[in-house]
Design an enzyme around this catalytic site. Sequence first.
Site, PDB file in Angstrom:
ATOM      1  N   THR A  77       0.680  -1.134   0.203  1.00 67.10           N
ATOM      2  CA  THR A  77       0.218   0.020   0.068  1.00 67.10           C
ATOM      3  C   THR A  77       1.049   1.307  -0.120  1.00 67.10           C
ATOM      4  O   THR A  77       0.052   2.298  -0.760  1.00 67.10           O
ATOM      5  CB  THR A  77      -1.004   0.273   1.096  1.00 67.10           C
ATOM      6  N   LYS A 145       0.384  -5.593  12.492  1.00 67.89           N
ATOM      7  CA  LYS A 145       1.870  -5.493  11.003  1.00 67.89           C
ATOM      8  C   LYS A 145       3.071  -6.389  10.852  1.00 67.89           C
ATOM      9  O   LYS A 145       3.212  -7.055  12.070  1.00 67.89           O
ATOM     10  CB  LYS A 145       2.581  -4.229  11.507  1.00 67.89           C
ATOM     11  N   GLY A 146       3.781  -6.574  10.398  1.00 66.35           N
ATOM     12  CA  GLY A 146       4.782  -7.202   9.691  1.00 66.35           C
ATOM     13  C   GLY A 146       4.689  -8.442   8.744  1.00 66.35           C
ATOM     14  O   GLY A 146       5.492  -9.284   8.803  1.00 66.35           O
ATOM     15  N   GLY A 147       3.695  -8.583   8.590  1.00 72.26           N
ATOM     16  CA  GLY A 147       3.377  -9.529   7.098  1.00 72.26           C
ATOM     17  C   GLY A 147       3.825  -9.817   5.956  1.00 72.26           C
ATOM     18  O   GLY A 147       4.444 -10.498   5.647  1.00 72.26           O
ATOM     19  N   GLU A 154       9.671  -0.266  11.468  1.00 72.63           N
ATOM     20  CA  GLU A 154       8.448   0.813  11.012  1.00 72.63           C
ATOM     21  C   GLU A 154       8.094   1.160  12.727  1.00 72.63           C
ATOM     22  O   GLU A 154       7.504   2.317  12.512  1.00 72.63           O
ATOM     23  CB  GLU A 154       7.729  -0.058  11.011  1.00 72.63           C
TER      24      GLU A 154
END
Length: 282
Positions: A77, A145-147, A154
């Site tokens: 994204t 997060k972290g996929g 981050e």
Amino acid sequence: MLSELLRRSVQRPQFLLIQHLSERLLLTGATALYSQARDKMTDDIAVDAAKRTAARTAVDQWVTEDTKILGIGSGSTIVHAVQRIAERRWKEGELADLICVPSSYQAHHLILDYNLNLGDLDRNPNIDVSIDGADEVDRKMVLIKGGGGCLLQEKVVANCAKHFIVVADYTKNSARLGEQWCRGIPIEVAPMAYVPIKLQIEALFGGEASLRMAKVKAGPIVTDNGNFLMDWRFIANREYDWAEVNTAITMIPGVLETGLFVNMAHKCYFGMADGTVKVQNR
Ligand SMILES: O=C[C@H](O)[C@H](O)[C@H](O)COP(=O)(O)O
């Protein structure tokens, strides 16, 4: 003789029926596969369009001539966000002095590829706005997060920002974590400590933590920081206090960071399937 036998058998009605049915079956199978592939492609296009709308809207609302330092997240994204910044920089002549601080190797190269000003936390520790994606966002704006393997940098970059803005598509918008994202909570760990960490997380909170294996490399994924990644599949439908879980996991020696972002996001922009953007506030 043989050919005569064959000729007779092929003319038998049973044979013709079986042949007809097999052809129908093949055709139906192929049609089903084709429809599945087409539907998947249509979904992918819709999701990507939603990511793009969310990212561009957030950039236009949050990145102004007053924005001096911008944190750049990671994932698919964020590419749309950087493209919009570059468009404004190189086509519309804005944001010439904007400094972009990356949160991953990918972000670093995105900034360079689009010829934007590359910064770092040594020189730019006070970030005005940081924009990043998420794998899932719950109703209280707790994020997973972290996929894509990035979370430590981050979180550091987001923590340095006055405003942390999340951009995502409608598939990430959940009431509870785990509703749509089924791959667990990513946790970055020191390689030598992953077994005790796994056992301690499972003993503390249940579920199952596993080492993330690489797809085109033998062995586990290695992060931008040289660590391993674990994915903790927590117990669905159990009520977790995510702030408490995050603190407890972070306290385990060898854990570098978790992909749980609690009380960090300021606003979340979701691109919706109908082309609109939904904004969620904490
Ligand atoms: O590790 C990756 C990052 O945390 C991404 O921001 C997150 O996975 C969302 O990525 P995407 O925008 O590709 O859905």
